[in-house]
Design an enzyme around this catalytic site. Structure first.
Site, PDB file in Angstrom:
ATOM      1  N   HIS A 694       0.789  -1.221  -0.049  1.00  0.00           N
ATOM      2  CA  HIS A 694       0.056  -0.041  -0.128  1.00  0.00           C
ATOM      3  C   HIS A 694       0.728   1.228   0.152  1.00  0.00           C
ATOM      4  O   HIS A 694       0.667   2.302  -0.473  1.00  0.00           O
ATOM      5  CB  HIS A 694      -0.807   0.100   1.247  1.00  0.00           C
ATOM      6  CG  HIS A 694      -2.112  -0.757   0.838  1.00  0.00           C
ATOM      7  ND1 HIS A 694      -3.279  -0.222   0.301  1.00  0.00           N
ATOM      8  CD2 HIS A 694      -2.649  -1.921   1.449  1.00  0.00           C
ATOM      9  CE1 HIS A 694      -4.219  -1.295   0.114  1.00  0.00           C
ATOM     10  NE2 HIS A 694      -3.901  -1.963   0.831  1.00  0.00           N
ATOM     11  N   GLU A 760      -5.582  -3.013  12.256  1.00  0.00           N
ATOM     12  CA  GLU A 760      -6.676  -2.766  11.395  1.00  0.00           C
ATOM     13  C   GLU A 760      -7.108  -4.282  10.782  1.00  0.00           C
ATOM     14  O   GLU A 760      -8.199  -4.511  10.912  1.00  0.00           O
ATOM     15  CB  GLU A 760      -6.204  -2.061  10.304  1.00  0.00           C
ATOM     16  CG  GLU A 760      -7.228  -1.622   9.006  1.00  0.00           C
ATOM     17  CD  GLU A 760      -6.852  -1.214   7.619  1.00  0.00           C
ATOM     18  OE1 GLU A 760      -7.814  -0.755   6.926  1.00  0.00           O
ATOM     19  OE2 GLU A 760      -5.804  -1.116   7.530  1.00  0.00           O
ATOM     20  N   ASP A 794     -11.612  -7.556   1.590  1.00  0.00           N
ATOM     21  CA  ASP A 794     -11.530  -6.230   0.901  1.00  0.00           C
ATOM     22  C   ASP A 794     -12.705  -6.218  -0.128  1.00  0.00           C
ATOM     23  O   ASP A 794     -12.959  -5.069  -0.469  1.00  0.00           O
ATOM     24  CB  ASP A 794     -10.014  -6.045   0.414  1.00  0.00           C
ATOM     25  CG  ASP A 794      -9.304  -5.306   1.013  1.00  0.00           C
ATOM     26  OD1 ASP A 794      -9.471  -4.824   2.021  1.00  0.00           O
ATOM     27  OD2 ASP A 794      -7.970  -5.474   0.712  1.00  0.00           O
TER      28      ASP A 794
END
Length: 867
Positions: A694, A760, A794
């Site tokens: 990311h 997370e 996701d």
């Protein structure tokens, strides 16, 4: 790579027939000039899309005709009288002219003009007759040169166009007569059939040889096409080909490396089809490279790297600094330009030019300008027939010695810079054995990478919000034109119902979205039970209750630009739909042509969104927070975004005049994997890297339970091997530099560390993983067992992927059904209930000195006693 027809298009009736984006698939468009200013404006706004031909027969002035050419028209269609007048304009190349004729006499006149005026270049001819071949022979035209055009006075048909094609002519076909989808044809001519009619099939397999290139003309690979795949590519606006083994091949349907169709054409003799596409993801090749002929090189490679840097804004990289400090970029451009001017040897000139191109392209990418935009502008400049003198301006002429200048000290030439060497060191995480490390040191290793102050970002965002508040739609469009380069947009929003042509998807993509929406809806619908009304009697005659109501107006921000993010649209839109929000507003940056990705439009349609705001960044957040003439004001804004989006969300949520809330604080993405001896090393490494890619400010944590040296090394080797195969290897390396592997004794210690970190994403690759879930105290979302990669969360499992990061999982939940609800409480007392509670309330009111509170009770009690 021209197609065998030119599409005529009237901007005033743009809704009739093909859209301009669809016309661009065929490379050329013919518009009629009725007003010089409007014609030049259309050319300026759309020259990046396709070659623009202009029917200029209504333009009387030769000077105006030259102005149309100078604005960037590829060709103008004119009459014989206009041709004679233009003959006096020596600067007009005949190759830019097509002459209308309506009789044999006019063809004769044209032929005489050609003989008299043309030496090497050739003008085109347009006839209104089916005698294409005889005229071509008479004029001695090469049928492959596409210099003979035909218009149709009678009703146009597919057979007539194909016959003209056989004779070497180019048909002028109105956009209203063409269709790219069989479902919408209604008797119209299938554009795909016309494309296929020109192609030469391979004798061995009956397919069309096809080369695929990007917008810069770089070859990506060789494939095969069929009549069906051509039609499907035009219908979906994506790269669709014909696999000799598996049938229709929707490029990217499994890998995610999708292609946006830009243009279709042929080589010079039509035995090779040419697809021009915008490639997303890793690249075209199944090996993960940009093309089947290897990775990008040179400027194309640099552009891809810069675009990746801009998307992820990795903290600490020099390029990220350039993006965040535009004045530094400007200074470096001036510095490198000066060094290039002073370079003398071939090697120095090449070296300094490379530096200048790096900083110039960084400046372009920061502004949303691509190499394709730059090259198209170069092409546009080459179309100019009137040119300015081009002298250097005063200060620069003086500096270069073209004018007198005051004496000054000579400037020493800078020493050549040393080229950075490629980092070939092992890609790995820091290993910490907790048994031999102090508790304080372990806690230090658990800390996230520090985040920079956002004062500079806030300083940039505030003026944007102010402009949107004061100027409304005009303010939104101002920044959309500036940042997204979508200068053709005249409205910042599209309203439901959304036109079907805006959400054309391949069957596989549509099915994937439908399955994901169904799963997300099922999971979030099941959450309704925890939000239902409750009612209880706290004491006789005193009933307290709570009930939920949907937030009426919600804004869902979906990052976009070069990326396609239907997943975020689903994660925000579906819970809003399930909660019953009356108004759902999407916002996402448009592409440079003003369109929005069809996947997002389709999701908006499925969840019943009211509108889509065609804007990104702070301007989109401000538009939804305050509302404009076209954009509906919302009560809550949810969704991820870059640092500018986050800053804007924080600013509007703190402005009482906006009266809007937001979902949660945001930070870099992160994952924590707990693995024991049963874990597959390749699975563990892939989970770690899926978050590390990311950005360099992302962090990944591995907690290894009682693994020995051999078992740890197996995971570390997999991390290094898999990381080197990734196109974002440099980003991964930067992320892993501040990522840690903790080696612990048992599950109890592992879960204590995890709860302290509050990740997370928490992945449990351990034996009997389900039983360990009860030990989870702090986490955004948990992924249980070896067959549950974070990727399913996701996209399609059903859970939400908008989650708290940076340790906020200790205080915040991820987006869920409750994010779109508000809870209201109520009290309902009988007379006896109030009488029984009166002394308690009166006593506490007296303690606080609030007599009116006390009297509100005592007056009622007195009234009861009088009855």
């Amino acid at each position: 790579m021209a197609t065998p027809f030119v599409v005529s298009y009237d901007p005033a009736t743009a809704s009739d027939g093909l859209t301009l984006q669809q016309i661009a698939y065929f490379g050329r468009v013919l518009i009629k000039a009725t007003d010089l200013a409007q014609t030049e404006s259309f050319i300026r706004q759309n020259f990046r899309l396709l070659d623009i031909y202009v029917d200029a027969t209504s333009i009387s002035s030769s000077g105006d005709l030259v102005d149309i050419l100078n604005a960037g028209a590829a060709k103008i269609f004119i009459s014989l009288d206009q041709l004679t007048a233009l003959s006096e304009e020596q600067s007009v190349p005949s190759s830019r002219l097509v002459v209308y004729t309506s009789s044999d006499d006019q063809v004769e006149t044209f032929q005489k003009w050609v003989v008299k005026h043309i030496e090497r270049e050739e003008a085109g001819l347009c006839i209104a007759s089916d005698a294409v071949h005889p005229v071509s022979v008479k004029l001695g035209l090469n049928p492959e040169a596409q210099l003979l055009y035909r218009t149709y006075s009678e009703e146009i048909s597919e057979d007539a166009i194909k016959e003209t094609m056989k004779q070497g002519g180019v048909s002028i076909v109105p956009a209203s007569t063409l269709a790219v989808s069989r479902e919408e044809s209604s008797g119209k001519i299938q554009a795909g059939s016309l494309i296929a009619a020109r192609g030469v099939k391979d004798q061995g397999n009956g397919l069309y040889a096809t080369t695929v290139s990007d917008e810069r003309g770089v070859s990506l690979g060789f494939v095969w096409s069929s009549d069906e795949s051509i039609a499907e590519a035009l219908r979906t606006g994506t790269g669709v080909y014909q696999s000799r083994k598996r049938g229709l091949w929707y490029k990217g349907q499994s890998s995610g490396d999708v292609q946006e169709l830009i243009r279709i054409g042929f080589d010079c003799d039509s035995d090779c089809l040419v697809f021009v596409v915008k490639q997303s993801g890793r690249g075209f090749c199944h090996l993960g490279t940009a093309s089947c002929f290897g990775p990008y090189t040179g400027l194309s490679r640099l552009q891809k790297t810069l675009q990746a840097r801009k998307a992820d804004a990795p903290a600490g990289s020099y390029t990220a600094r350039l993006f965040n400090e535009p004045k530094l970029t400007q200074a470096k451009i001036m510095e490198e330009a000066d060094e290039l001017c002073r370079a003398e040897t071939k090697e120095d000139i090449a070296f300094e030019a490379a530096d200048l191109l790096y900083f110039a392209l960084t400046r372009c990418v920061a502004a949303g300008v691509s190499l394709e935009d730059v090259e198209r502008n170069l092409d546009l400049k080459s179309l100019k027939v009137k040119r300015r003198k081009g002298d250097a301006k005063g200060p620069w002429a003086e500096k270069a010695g073209l004018a007198e200048k005051p004496a000054e000290k000579p400037v020493e030439k800078a020493a050549p810079k040393e080229e950075p060497k490629e980092d070939t060191s092992r890609i790995e995480m820091t290993r910490v054995v907790t048994a031999s490390t102090s508790v304080e040191k372990v806690h230090d290793y658990l800390k996230r990478p520090s985040q920079k102050s956002n004062d500079a970002i806030v300083g940039l965002v505030k003026p944007i919000i102010k402009d949107v508040v004061e100027q409304g739609d005009a303010g939104v469009l101002k920044y959309t034109h500036k940042f997204e380069k979508a200068t053709s947009l005249t409205s910042p929003v599209i309203k439901a119902p959304f036109p079907a042509e805006l959400m054309k998807l391949s069957p596989d993509v549509q099915e994937a979205i439908d399955v994901s929406i169904s799963n997300i809806a099922k999971f979030h619908s099941a959450q309704k039970g925890s939000n239902d009304s409750l009612s209880m009697e706290t004491m006789p005659g005193v009933v307290c209750s709570r009930f939920s109501r949907p937030i009426e107006r919600v804004g869902c921000y979906i990052p976009g630009g070069t990326a396609v993010l239907p997943s975020t649209a689903m994660m925000l839109g579906v819970p809003a739909m399930v909660a019953g929000c009356k108004k759902i507003v999407f916002a996402s940056p448009p592409r440079s042509d003003g369109s929005i990705t069809p996947e997002i439009v389709y999701v908006a349609h499925k969840v019943g969104a009211e509108s889509i705001v065609l804007a990104g960044g702070a301007q989109a957040v401000a538009a939804m927070a305050y509302g404009t003439e076209s954009v509906s004001k919302v009560d809550k804004i949810l969704g991820p975004g870059n640092q500018f989006v986050t800053a804007a969300k924080m600013l509007v949520s703190n402005d009482t005049s906006a009266n809007v809330s937001i979902d949660m604080p945001a930070g870099p993405s992160e994952v924590l994997v707990v693995a024991d001896k049963t874990a597959n090393p390749a699975f563990v490494a892939s989970d770690l890297l899926s978050q590390a890619e990311h950005g360099v400010d992302s962090q990944v944590i591995l907690i290894a339970i009682d693994l020995n040296e051999q078992e740890l090394k197996a995971i570390e080797d997999e991390v290094d091997r898999q990381a080197r195969a990734l196109p974002r290897m440099d980003i991964v390396r930067g992320s892993l530099e501040h990522s840690v592997t903790f080696v612990v004794r048992d599950l109890e210690e592992a879960m204590a560390l995890s709860n302290n970190y509050a990740p997370e994403h928490l992945i449990l690759q351990i034996d009997n993983a389900e039983a360990a879930v009860e030990k989870v105290q702090n986490a955004g979302s948990v992924f249980i067992g070896q067959w549950t990669p974070e990727s399913v969360g996701d996209y399609s499992a059903g859970v939400n992927h908008s989650l708290p990061t940076y340790g906020y999982a200790k205080q915040y939940s991820g987006v869920n059904l409750g994010s779109f609800l508000k809870h209201i409480t109520s009290s309902n007392l009988t007379a006896d209930g109030l009488l029984g509670l009166s002394k308690t309330v009166e006593t506490l009111a007296a303690v606080e000195g609030l007599d009116a509170h006390k009297r509100a009770v005592s007056i009622r009690v007195a009234a009861m006693k009088q009855q």
